[in-house]
Scaffold this active site. Structure first.
Site, short mmCIF file in Angstrom:
data_model
loop_
_atom_site.label_atom_id
_atom_site.label_comp_id
_atom_site.label_asym_id
_atom_site.label_seq_id
_atom_site.Cartn_x
_atom_site.Cartn_y
_atom_site.Cartn_z
N SER A 172 14.77 57.27 14.23
CA SER A 172 14.73 58.82 13.63
C SER A 172 16.12 58.90 13.15
O SER A 172 16.62 57.65 11.72
CB SER A 172 14.66 59.60 14.55
OG SER A 172 14.74 60.88 13.92
N HIS A 223 6.39 61.72 16.22
CA HIS A 223 8.03 60.66 16.14
C HIS A 223 7.91 60.07 17.59
O HIS A 223 9.42 59.50 17.52
CB HIS A 223 8.12 62.36 16.24
CG HIS A 223 9.94 61.62 15.78
ND1 HIS A 223 10.51 61.29 14.34
CD2 HIS A 223 10.97 62.03 16.40
CE1 HIS A 223 11.49 61.69 13.78
NE2 HIS A 223 12.31 61.72 15.30
#
Length: 725
Positions: free
Chosen positions: A574, A695
């Site tokens: 991320s 994610h």
């Protein structure tokens, strides 16, 4: 317990691979405030015809991604020793895990995952030592293993359970209700990425937050629900699209209002007695405004009147309301945080009382209330410390921890009983039952991990960054390891969004440690480990400080005989993927390999996709002429140069990611594959797009085993742990 003798397993030579799948270049030229930007791989973003739904997948992009996946599988699946490593990783991941219990009445609610279960199960006990009873098994809900119970919250009378579920990692939770005694699901179902903001004391109504439109990440709202009423009839308390009305007293410019409309937006927190509703509006990635509403008045009259607590500042505000007092954690005048008591009948700042002053050596990270006690969580040298105070600020001593590590606490305002979670690099996450009054602690649950934590060494060291700032890092390795300057080493970092990296147990890294590897976690500016000034030093035009810190940590490890550039790998996901992407482009000579997971990489276009405008206060935006230069200077995608010998790179993305768009990983992979002068067999550039995940949260066990094995076998090969490449 068993370990793997990698030197024997990996003696077989690796077969030569075909070249990566070819990628067409279709140059598109933009001008940003006078700067010409050429993007050869814009088509890999997907369909951008609808500006409100940028990057919709196209058949062409899907075919390209699947060809990349096949190329990645060809390499990673055929590395000798993979089967043994995967078996070991599975053994480690099948170790049980237990969550912190939530207490209501004499009922204790918690999650537990055991053995080969794909997802954690929600359990309840009658009494802390009662017989566990299954409340929610995700595999019963969905036998594919792709459905996750994302959160749960029992009602105050412990008769109902509100909970959220999402599927395939999209994190778009739908709220459901269950009768706890019967296990029956009620008809109430609320869609829209829902989170609970608090039950009313009647146990038949609650406040919640959601998105009005799942396709619009900037459509947050809070509503009030009564059990049995269809959610569309729930009154709206506050919503993001009314931002101009929310801030009508501030006389903000249209530009300011537009910026606030694309932050995290509104949220709410209901007091335990249902009298007060704290209303937040997030103005940045680590700042928010705060009001309080007399909720009893709203229920009685329909008047939703906000009283200002603090508006227009740049502070990270958290609050816990007890009676008519809000305990407020604030850092606008105390970078390490302080706690103020606010009388909600007289909330002006001039009337606030300081309960817990700033500590110059530790950062206030959070607070909780437990029967006349305020428990304050500190970060001291990036490790947890818990201290108790009376509600008027008199110190009551520390909550004793099992060691130096990371701790969390579950409390209730009606008791001094609490549950403590604790872990460190050499201590698996364990749950303790604690009496806060006597400081007595008993072990409640601990997984039986098939490793020997006492055979590893953990130490904290300090490095000096480019501008003279000192940073810290935790170093973990096997006892007795010879530090000969050539040990395979993983350097992990994040450095953003006020996130603090503290000691934690990662069982899947034990094969790495058992076979002579070193694992390092670095604390970088932009994170929250050392207070608000530390965080702000990694924002916007100062983001390069984060990268300089990481480079300094790598240099320290080499200079102090831990490793060499041929044996050093960087790992991040991320915002941490942005970090490792920047390492590849800024210092390709310093690292042998990089894991760039679910990353941000095109920093000139990131703000146009999914929820990324939330992060403009963190990074800036190329739409602002004052930001373009510093964004372009470090944007990994725009700093790839043809003919450079880049290290081996493994990029990952989630096709169902609702945070970071997979276009970043796709475009970076294509440009790196075309640009690198390195031998693609020796230092490959690989891409894996997960079509069953997002994610990262909520992945079933089988997917996690494959994912972790992929990254570990890649790192082992590229750092020489498998022998000669």
């Amino acid at each position: 317990m068993r370990s793997i003798a990698f030197a024997l397993l990996f003696s077989t030579p690796v077969l030569a691979l075909a070249a990566p799948p070819p990628t067409q270049t279709r140059p598109q030229t933009d001008r940003l405030h006078g700067i010409e930007i050429v993007d050869e791989y814009r088509w890999l973003e997907g369909d951008n015809a609808d500006p409100d739904r940028m990057g919709q997948p196209t058949e062409e992009v899907t075919e390209w991604s699947k060809a990349q996946n096949a190329h990645t599988r060809e390499m990673l699946d055929n590395l000798p020793g993979r089967e043994a490593l995967e078996s070991r990783i599975r053994e480690l991941l099948e170790v049980g895990s237990v969550g912190l219990p939530t207490m209501e009445r004499d009922r204790y609610f918690y999650t537990r995952r055991e053995g080969d279960q794909e997802q954690p199960i929600v359990y309840m006990r009658e009494g802390h030592d009662g017989e566990p009873r299954v409340l929610l098994d995700p595999m019963v809900i969905d036998s594919s293993g792709l459905t996750t119970v994302s959160w749960f919250a029992p009602s105050p009378d412990a008769e109902l359970l509100a909970f959220g579920t999402y599927r395939a990692g999209d994190e778009n939770s739908t709220l459901h209700l269950m009768e706890i005694d019967t296990g029956e699901w009620l008809a109430d179902e609320i869609p829209g990425k829902v989170n609970l903001s608090g039950w009313m004391p009647d146990s038949r109504s609650f406040v919640y937050s959601r998105l009005e439109d799942l396709d619009d990440a900037y459509s947050g709202e809070s509503r009030f629900h009564v059990v049995g009423r269809h959610w569309t009839q729930d009154p709206v308390l506050i919503r993001q699209r009314d931002v101009a009305e929310i801030y009508e007293d501030q006389n903000y410019s249209q530009e300011k209002i537009a910026q606030l409309a694309t932050t995290w937006g509104p949220g709410a927190q209901l007091s335990e007695d249902g009298r007060w509703l704290a209303v937040f509006y997030f103005t940045g990635t680590a700042s928010n405004d705060l009001w309080v509403v007399d909720f009893e008045r709203f229920l009685r009259t329909g008047e939703f009147v906000k009283q200002e607590i603090l508006v227009g500042g740049k502070s990270r505000l958290t609050t816990d309301i007890h009676g008519d007092t809000a305990f407020l954690r604030i850092d606008d005048q105390a970078p390490n945080g302080e706690i103020m008591a606010v009388d909600l009948h007289n909330p002006g700042r001039e009337h606030w009382t300081r309960v817990v002053p700033e500590n110059p050596n530790a950062v206030i990270n959070g607070m909780q209330i437990a029967r006349g006690r305020l428990i304050v969580s500190y970060l001291e040298n990036a490790s947890t410390r818990l201290r108790q105070f009376t509600l008027d600020g008199r110190p009551l001593g520390d909550v004793e921890l099992p060691g130096i590590g990371s701790a969390g606490l579950s409390t209730s305002s009606d008791r001094t009983e609490a549950f403590l979670s604790f872990s460190s690099f050499n201590e698996p996450r364990s749950i303790y039952r604690v009496d806060l009054a006597s400081n007595e602690r008993t072990l409640w649950a601990r997984p039986d991990v098939p490793v020997k934590p006492d055979e590893v060494v953990v130490k904290q060291e300090w490095f000096t960054s480019k501008d003279g700032t000192r940073g810290s890092m935790f170093i973990v390795h096997k006892k007795g390891l010879e530090l000969d300057g050539d040990n395979p080493t993983v350097l992990y970092g994040y450095g953003g969004f006020n996130v603090s990296l503290t000691p934690r147990f990662v069982s899947s890294y034990y094969p790495w440690l058992e076979n002579g590897g070193v694992y390092v976690t670095a604390n970088l500016r932009g994170g929250g480990e050392y207070g608000d000034e530390w965080r702000r030093a990694g924002l916007l035009e100062q983001k390069q400080n984060t990268f300089d810190d990481f480079i300094a940590a790598a240099d320290w490890l080499i200079d102090n005989g831990y490793t060499s550039s041929d044996r050093l790998a960087v790992v991040g996901g991320s915002n941490g993927g942005l970090l490792t992407g920047a390492m590849v482009t800024q210092r390709p000579d310093l690292f042998a390999a990089a894991i760039i997971a679910v990353p941000l990489l095109d920093m000139l276009r990131y703000q146009d996709f999914l929820m990324a405008r939330y992060w403009v206060p963190e990074y800036g935006t190329a739409e602002n002429p004052e930001h373009v230069d510093f964004l372009k200077a470090y944007s990994p995608y725009h700093n790839i140069e043809p003919g450079v010998e880049y290290p081996a790179v493994f990029l990952t993305a989630g096709e169902n990611d609702t945070r970071v768009h997979p276009m970043h990983a796709r475009k970076m992979a294509a440009r790196l594959q075309a640009a690198t002068a390195s031998d693609p067999n020796e230092d490959p550039v690989l891409l894996w797009v997960d079509y069953t995940g997002g994610h990262g949260a909520g992945k079933p066990l089988d997917v996690r085993v494959r994912e972790i094995t992929d990254s570990r076998i890649f790192l082992m090969r590229q750092t020489g742990m498998l022998g000669d490449r």
